[in-house]
Design an enzyme around this catalytic site. Sequence first.
Site, PDB file in Angstrom:
ATOM      1  N   LYS A 292     -18.456 -13.893 -29.362  1.00  0.00           N
ATOM      2  CA  LYS A 292     -18.727 -13.556 -28.134  1.00  0.00           C
ATOM      3  C   LYS A 292     -17.486 -12.939 -27.532  1.00  0.00           C
ATOM      4  O   LYS A 292     -16.521 -13.632 -27.236  1.00  0.00           O
ATOM      5  CB  LYS A 292     -19.180 -14.403 -27.181  1.00  0.00           C
ATOM      6  CG  LYS A 292     -19.676 -14.184 -25.937  1.00  0.00           C
ATOM      7  CD  LYS A 292     -20.281 -15.192 -24.854  1.00  0.00           C
ATOM      8  CE  LYS A 292     -20.757 -14.642 -23.696  1.00  0.00           C
ATOM      9  NZ  LYS A 292     -19.623 -13.765 -22.859  1.00  0.00           N
ATOM     10  N   ARG A 297     -19.212  -4.939 -21.239  1.00  0.00           N
ATOM     11  CA  ARG A 297     -20.680  -4.699 -21.949  1.00  0.00           C
ATOM     12  C   ARG A 297     -20.538  -2.774 -21.879  1.00  0.00           C
ATOM     13  O   ARG A 297     -20.118  -2.326 -20.698  1.00  0.00           O
ATOM     14  CB  ARG A 297     -21.685  -4.897 -21.277  1.00  0.00           C
ATOM     15  CG  ARG A 297     -23.023  -4.837 -22.010  1.00  0.00           C
ATOM     16  CD  ARG A 297     -23.333  -5.789 -22.982  1.00  0.00           C
ATOM     17  NE  ARG A 297     -24.626  -5.698 -23.549  1.00  0.00           N
ATOM     18  CZ  ARG A 297     -25.740  -6.290 -23.165  1.00  0.00           C
ATOM     19  NH1 ARG A 297     -25.378  -7.318 -22.479  1.00  0.00           N
ATOM     20  NH2 ARG A 297     -26.723  -6.327 -23.662  1.00  0.00           N
ATOM     21  N   ARG A 312     -22.453  -2.314 -17.790  1.00  0.00           N
ATOM     22  CA  ARG A 312     -23.983  -3.075 -17.486  1.00  0.00           C
ATOM     23  C   ARG A 312     -24.153  -2.821 -16.138  1.00  0.00           C
ATOM     24  O   ARG A 312     -25.303  -2.979 -15.920  1.00  0.00           O
ATOM     25  CB  ARG A 312     -23.468  -4.494 -17.678  1.00  0.00           C
ATOM     26  CG  ARG A 312     -22.715  -5.349 -16.677  1.00  0.00           C
ATOM     27  CD  ARG A 312     -22.083  -6.487 -17.281  1.00  0.00           C
ATOM     28  NE  ARG A 312     -22.764  -7.554 -17.228  1.00  0.00           N
ATOM     29  CZ  ARG A 312     -22.506  -8.714 -17.571  1.00  0.00           C
ATOM     30  NH1 ARG A 312     -21.740  -8.884 -18.542  1.00  0.00           N
ATOM     31  NH2 ARG A 312     -23.232 -10.083 -17.308  1.00  0.00           N
ATOM     32  N   GLU A 342     -19.556  -3.862 -26.859  1.00  0.00           N
ATOM     33  CA  GLU A 342     -18.583  -4.521 -25.885  1.00  0.00           C
ATOM     34  C   GLU A 342     -17.191  -3.891 -26.135  1.00  0.00           C
ATOM     35  O   GLU A 342     -16.985  -3.392 -27.499  1.00  0.00           O
ATOM     36  CB  GLU A 342     -18.302  -5.885 -26.328  1.00  0.00           C
ATOM     37  CG  GLU A 342     -17.506  -6.728 -25.377  1.00  0.00           C
ATOM     38  CD  GLU A 342     -18.332  -7.522 -24.180  1.00  0.00           C
ATOM     39  OE1 GLU A 342     -19.459  -7.301 -23.964  1.00  0.00           O
ATOM     40  OE2 GLU A 342     -17.601  -8.356 -23.355  1.00  0.00           O
ATOM     41  N   PHE A 382     -23.257  -4.424 -30.875  1.00  0.00           N
ATOM     42  CA  PHE A 382     -24.303  -5.417 -31.514  1.00  0.00           C
ATOM     43  C   PHE A 382     -25.583  -5.200 -31.480  1.00  0.00           C
ATOM     44  O   PHE A 382     -26.684  -5.773 -31.758  1.00  0.00           O
ATOM     45  CB  PHE A 382     -23.895  -6.799 -30.816  1.00  0.00           C
ATOM     46  CG  PHE A 382     -23.766  -6.752 -29.375  1.00  0.00           C
ATOM     47  CD1 PHE A 382     -24.702  -6.676 -28.362  1.00  0.00           C
ATOM     48  CD2 PHE A 382     -22.256  -6.796 -28.778  1.00  0.00           C
ATOM     49  CE1 PHE A 382     -24.263  -6.493 -27.106  1.00  0.00           C
ATOM     50  CE2 PHE A 382     -22.186  -6.701 -27.516  1.00  0.00           C
ATOM     51  CZ  PHE A 382     -23.243  -6.516 -26.604  1.00  0.00           C
ATOM     52  N   ARG A 457     -33.104 -11.800 -18.514  1.00  0.00           N
ATOM     53  CA  ARG A 457     -32.352 -12.787 -19.125  1.00  0.00           C
ATOM     54  C   ARG A 457     -33.361 -13.654 -19.870  1.00  0.00           C
ATOM     55  O   ARG A 457     -33.771 -14.720 -19.479  1.00  0.00           O
ATOM     56  CB  ARG A 457     -31.641 -13.743 -18.144  1.00  0.00           C
ATOM     57  CG  ARG A 457     -30.489 -14.401 -18.385  1.00  0.00           C
ATOM     58  CD  ARG A 457     -29.662 -14.969 -17.108  1.00  0.00           C
ATOM     59  NE  ARG A 457     -28.931 -14.408 -16.516  1.00  0.00           N
ATOM     60  CZ  ARG A 457     -27.686 -13.776 -16.891  1.00  0.00           C
ATOM     61  NH1 ARG A 457     -27.152 -14.081 -18.020  1.00  0.00           N
ATOM     62  NH2 ARG A 457     -26.828 -12.881 -16.161  1.00  0.00           N
TER      63      ARG A 457
HETATM   64  P1  AMP Z   1     -21.944 -13.459 -19.616  1.00  0.00           P
HETATM   65  O1  AMP Z   1     -21.067 -12.512 -19.042  1.00  0.00           O
HETATM   66  O2  AMP Z   1     -21.453 -14.659 -19.715  1.00  0.00           O
HETATM   67  O3  AMP Z   1     -23.451 -13.639 -19.121  1.00  0.00           O
HETATM   68  O4  AMP Z   1     -22.199 -13.351 -21.321  1.00  0.00           O
HETATM   69  C1  AMP Z   1     -23.070 -12.022 -21.693  1.00  0.00           C
HETATM   70  C2  AMP Z   1     -22.057 -10.702 -22.064  1.00  0.00           C
HETATM   71  O5  AMP Z   1     -21.262 -11.160 -23.465  1.00  0.00           O
HETATM   72  C3  AMP Z   1     -22.925  -9.774 -22.477  1.00  0.00           C
HETATM   73  O6  AMP Z   1     -23.440  -9.005 -21.395  1.00  0.00           O
HETATM   74  C4  AMP Z   1     -21.822  -8.979 -23.252  1.00  0.00           C
HETATM   75  O7  AMP Z   1     -21.076  -8.132 -22.373  1.00  0.00           O
HETATM   76  C5  AMP Z   1     -20.867 -10.258 -23.910  1.00  0.00           C
HETATM   77  N1  AMP Z   1     -20.746 -10.001 -25.421  1.00  0.00           N
HETATM   78  C6  AMP Z   1     -19.774 -10.142 -26.005  1.00  0.00           C
HETATM   79  N2  AMP Z   1     -20.161 -10.332 -27.333  1.00  0.00           N
HETATM   80  C7  AMP Z   1     -21.258 -10.243 -27.354  1.00  0.00           C
HETATM   81  C8  AMP Z   1     -22.410 -10.143 -28.628  1.00  0.00           C
HETATM   82  N3  AMP Z   1     -22.059 -10.496 -29.724  1.00  0.00           N
HETATM   83  N4  AMP Z   1     -23.606 -10.003 -28.320  1.00  0.00           N
HETATM   84  C9  AMP Z   1     -24.095  -9.969 -26.885  1.00  0.00           C
HETATM   85  N5  AMP Z   1     -23.277  -9.826 -26.002  1.00  0.00           N
HETATM   86  C10 AMP Z   1     -21.993  -9.956 -26.086  1.00  0.00           C
END
Ligand code: AMP
Length: 599
Positions: A292, A297, A312, A342, A382, A457
Site C-alpha cells: 500500500k 491515487r 481520486r 498510485e 494496480f 467502499r
Molecule cells: P485510504 O486512503 O487509507 O482509504 O487507502 C486507499 C488508498 O490507498 C487508495 O485510494 C490508493 O490511493 C492507495 N493505494 C496505495 N497502494 C494501493 C494498492 N496497491 N491498491 C489499491 N490502492 C492503493
Amino acid sequence: MHYEKLVETYEKLESTSKRLDKTHYVSELLKSTTDDMEEITLLLQGKVFPSYDERKIGMASKLVLKALNIATGTDADQIMKSWKKTGDLGNSAAELIKEKSQKTLFQTNLSVSKVFTNIQKVALIEGQGTVDKKLKLIAELLTSAKPLEAKYIIRTVLEDLRVGVGDGTLRDAITLAFLDIPETIFSKCPRCQKLMPKIASCLYCTEDLPKIKESGEDRVKYNLLLEAVQNAYDMTNDFGQVATIAKTKGLSGLQNIQLSPETPIKVMLYQKAKGWEDAFERVGTPAAVEYKYDGFRVQAHGKDGNVKLFTRRLEEVTKQFPEVINWIKQDIQSNDFIIDGEIIGISKQGKFLPFQNISQRIKRKHEIEKMVKDLPVVVRWFDLMELEGKNYLKEPYSERRNALAGIIKENDNFKAAEQIITDDIATGVTFYEESIAKGNEGVMVKKLDAPYKPGSRVGYGVKIKSTMDPLDLVIVGAEWGKGKRSEWLSSFILACQDENGNMLEMGRVGTGIKEKAEEGTSFGELTKLLEPLILSEENKVVKVKPKIVLSIEYEEIQRSPSYSAGYALRFPRLKEIRIDKPVSEISTLHEVEDLYEEQ
Ligand code: AMP
C-alpha cells in the site's frame, strides 16, 4: 424551464428533512424537464460543473455583498446588518429584493439556463477586470430576480445551497421518474394520482395513502433498477446524462452505457481490516496482497495517443505530471485504456516518500519542469477498467490485473504494484514488514474474483495499516487568533461524518501548524484557504463550508459528550492537508468507534 419553477422545488426540498419526500419532489421536477436536464441536475445539487471538473465558482461572500449592493442600491452596512441578523446571505438577498421590488416591476422571467450560464461564467472569467465582470454577471441576475430566486442564486454562487439533495436522492428520483417501478414499492394517491414513495399521506392533498404490502420480489426488482441507475452514474459521473438516457431509452439504455476514455469514473475504495484473519475472511483466500503505497491515487485515460490523468477527486492533473504522461505514451502498449494506480514521491536514494512530500505537485500550475526535477515521482499501477473498447468492470480482479500486466513495459519508475498471491498469514506478515521497511503505509489485501465497483467502499479489497494511523477530518469551523495571531484563524474545528454524510464535530486542532510558511503548513495558508469558505461569524468563531480535509495524528481517542461525534482526540496535531481527498471520503464515525474499541 423558468428558474422560478426550480426555485419552487428548492423551497419544497428545504421544507422537509425526509429523504422520501425529497425524492418525490425531485422526481416530479425531472419529469417536467425537457431540454435542460444537465443544468437542472447540477443546480439541484448547487453545482454548475460536474464533480470531476476542477473548476469552482469560488466567489467570496464579500463580493456577493457588493453584487447585492449594486443590484438593490442598499448600502453595504445595511446589507451587513441584515446578514448578521439572518445568518444567511441568501435570506438577506430575498429580503432586500422584496423591499426593492415594492418600488419596481419585474421585467423579465429568469430562465434556468440564464442563471446557469451566468454563474458558470463567473467561474471561467480570468485576466484583467475579473472582479468587475463577475460582479456584473451576478448583479444582472439579481436585478431580474424575484425575492426567492435571489435567495437561491446567492446560495448557489456561494456554493452553499443547503436543500439536501445528495447523490442518493438524485439516483432514487431518476429511478422513480423514468423507470418501470414495481407496483408494491410505491403508493399512488387515490385523489391526485401522483406516485410517491411509501409515506403516510399525500404530499399535495394530504389524503391518507393506501397501505400496500410490499412484495419481496418487487423489492428485488426495485433494487436492480436503483443499481442500474447507480452503475450508470458511477461510469459517467453525470446525472444529466443518466436522467436523459433513463427518460429516452429506459433500463436497457442505462445498461448499455459504455465507459469513455476521457471521462473520469469514480475509483473503487477499500475498507479497513482489523487484522489478517479479518482481512482473509472478508476477501476470501487465496487473495492478492499488495504494497500500500503512500502517494496519491491516479486514473489514467488513453485514447488515440491522447493521455489524461485524474485524481481520486476526479480533478484533471495531466499538465502537472509531464513525466508520467511520457512514460505512459512510451510504456503502455495500447491506444485505448483506463487504468488505476498510485503516484508516489521518491527520494534521491530511491526510497518511497510519504504523500506530503509531493502534495504540492497536484496543484502546481507553473514551473512544472522544476517540480519534475525537485520532487521526482514513480508510478505503480494496480487496476484496469477498460482496454481496446472492452469494459472490464465486471471481470474478476485477477483478469483485470493480467490484462494490465499485458500492456505495461515495466521499469523502476513505472510498473505494476508489487503483489503476491497467498492464503498464509505468516507470508502476508513478512510481505507487510517488507512493505513498511520500503517506506510504504502497509498492504492491501484484495479479492481475486471481485469486479471493479466504482465509487463504493465495498470490501473487495481491504487495507492493513498500523492502528494509530491518522484520521482524515474536515475543517467545519475555526477561531480567529489573539495578539500577534489576530490576522489568522488559529484553532480549527474538526469533523468526521456519519453514514449519511452529516458532519460530526470531534474537537479542535492548533498543534502542528506553523507560524512561518517555510516551515510547513502555516496558519496563514489555512486562513487563506478557509476565508472564502466562511459562512457565518460569531464571537470570533467562524463556521466554514466543509472542504478542507486534514490528516490528524493523535495520542488517543476519548469519549466526549461535548462534541456531536461523541468522541474527541487527545493531543491532536496536524500531519498534512489532504488536498487530494474529497469530503465524502473523510473518516467515518464507524471507523472512529472501531479505533476507540481497538486501543
Ligand atoms: P485510504 O486512503 O487509507 O482509504 O487507502 C486507499 C488508498 O490507498 C487508495 O485510494 C490508493 O490511493 C492507495 N493505494 C496505495 N497502494 C494501493 C494498492 N496497491 N491498491 C489499491 N490502492 C492503493
